[in-house]
Design a protein around this motif. Sequence first.
Motif, short mmCIF file in Angstrom:
data_model
loop_
_atom_site.label_atom_id
_atom_site.label_comp_id
_atom_site.label_asym_id
_atom_site.label_seq_id
_atom_site.Cartn_x
_atom_site.Cartn_y
_atom_site.Cartn_z
N THR A 12 0.82 -1.21 0.00
CA THR A 12 0.00 0.00 0.00
C THR A 12 0.85 1.27 0.00
O THR A 12 1.96 1.28 0.53
CB THR A 12 -0.94 0.04 1.22
OG1 THR A 12 -0.15 -0.02 2.42
CG2 THR A 12 -1.91 -1.13 1.19
N LEU B 72 -10.94 2.51 -7.28
CA LEU B 72 -9.57 3.05 -7.20
C LEU B 72 -8.67 2.32 -8.19
O LEU B 72 -7.71 1.63 -7.83
CB LEU B 72 -9.01 2.94 -5.78
CG LEU B 72 -9.77 3.69 -4.68
CD1 LEU B 72 -8.98 3.68 -3.38
CD2 LEU B 72 -10.11 5.11 -5.08
N ILE C 273 -4.31 9.50 -9.27
CA ILE C 273 -5.19 9.53 -8.09
C ILE C 273 -6.54 10.16 -8.40
O ILE C 273 -7.59 9.67 -7.98
CB ILE C 273 -4.49 10.26 -6.93
CG1 ILE C 273 -3.33 9.40 -6.40
CG2 ILE C 273 -5.48 10.54 -5.79
CD1 ILE C 273 -2.51 10.08 -5.32
N ASN D 298 -10.19 8.21 -8.07
CA ASN D 298 -11.32 8.63 -7.25
C ASN D 298 -12.62 8.75 -8.05
O ASN D 298 -13.70 8.85 -7.46
CB ASN D 298 -11.02 9.97 -6.56
CG ASN D 298 -10.06 9.81 -5.39
OD1 ASN D 298 -9.91 8.72 -4.84
ND2 ASN D 298 -9.41 10.89 -5.01
N GLN E 287 -7.41 -1.01 -6.29
CA GLN E 287 -6.90 -0.94 -4.93
C GLN E 287 -7.94 -1.37 -3.90
O GLN E 287 -7.58 -1.74 -2.79
CB GLN E 287 -6.42 0.48 -4.61
CG GLN E 287 -5.21 0.91 -5.41
CD GLN E 287 -4.71 2.28 -5.02
OE1 GLN E 287 -5.12 2.85 -4.01
NE2 GLN E 287 -3.81 2.83 -5.81
N CYS F 296 -8.77 7.61 -2.36
CA CYS F 296 -7.35 7.52 -2.06
C CYS F 296 -7.03 8.46 -0.90
O CYS F 296 -7.71 9.47 -0.69
CB CYS F 296 -6.53 7.94 -3.28
SG CYS F 296 -6.62 6.80 -4.68
#
Length: 410
Positions: A48, A195, A243, A247, A351, A387
């Motif tokens: 992570t 994600l 990112i 999202n 993710q 995120c």
Amino acid sequence: MIPINTDIAVLGGGPAGLAAAIHARRTAKCRITVLERNPRIGKKLINTGNGRCNISHFPVDFNAFHGERNLAEQVFSKSAAPEDFFWSLGLKLRADRCGNVYPYSNTAASVLDALRIEISNLKINVLTDCHVIKIEPLPEGFRLIPENPELPIINARRLILAPGGMAAPATGSDGTVFDFIKKLKINILNPLASLCPIKTEPKLTRAVKGLRLNASCSAILSGRTLRTETGEVQFGEDKLSGICIFNLSRLAAIHGKELMISLDLTPEINLDDLLKFIIHSAKIRAKSPIEDLLTGLLPKRCAVTLTKLITDKPMDFKVTDLNSGELNALALIIKDWRFPVISCDRWSSAQTTAGGVPSSELSENLSSKRNPHLYFAGEVINVDGDCGGYNLMWCWRSGELAGTSAAKSI
């Protein structure tokens, strides 16, 4: 082989499962067994935050949670902040200017080591390489049967399911748990990748593959903007990433091809000022090739790609060959570059998981309404976050509630 009898079995040695086991053992002196299908616990955790482990977010913004936000608020009201939990493990944390919380060492290994040390100190039993293929309800608990016949069957008075969802299946979270849950006659909401990159038309991204551009990114459905994120967009062969795109991916998973992604490549400049700049640039570069018009504003590959979308004129023509309508169209596409959504990327690129066990199936302590001996924690529940540490925060706090509740029920 003689079965193992345990008070609480925790299926999954990831963040939610380890938090559940630790809090359960701290709550009551009961026998706890963690079952992990990988050779070591914490495989997903160690990856992570690009190896740094974005452990939490401070302060908490509940708007960053999706699925059942009310459930997240309820769980958070009954559990401690992750900062307190990790302080009790001897782990020092720090937050960056955006509120992302990391271990002070800046390595995910420190987080996993702190958890392992506490697991050992509390004498919690851990079975690795233990792939459970069957869960049988018992009158007072569950029987868990491993795939490997050389491993013991586990009889547990309480069971906490915390094996993750379907994201990053190489780490062990391949969705098997949802088959178990269905066989236990518990409803789930369809799991969706979240994600992750968003796949789009290759003809729009191939020419800019490898570029990273700051942009304001909007998810648009039937002309209505559902959400806007700002950040760095990464262009792939047939996908958008970064990112800000991650999202928005939850919306792409839900709405599919009905959704459009719009990029504003100059979010700090309004349309009128941008058009003035383009007209100004056209005057001072009148004798230059069209491909040089936006030099100083955008990377050349991006500038040429956008220019080709608004004119059929060769890029070696002079800037003076562009008319006012084309200059206006160029400003418009820079502010609203549209990409049709084809789908979310593969589960291996995700993710986290959206969907899972809904609150309608859960009691306030995260036990099943259909079987009070069964508890849930982490990604398997219908709560997912943006995120920035939100998903790990959910794992720590739902793990705490499930673990303490299971221990108190023994």
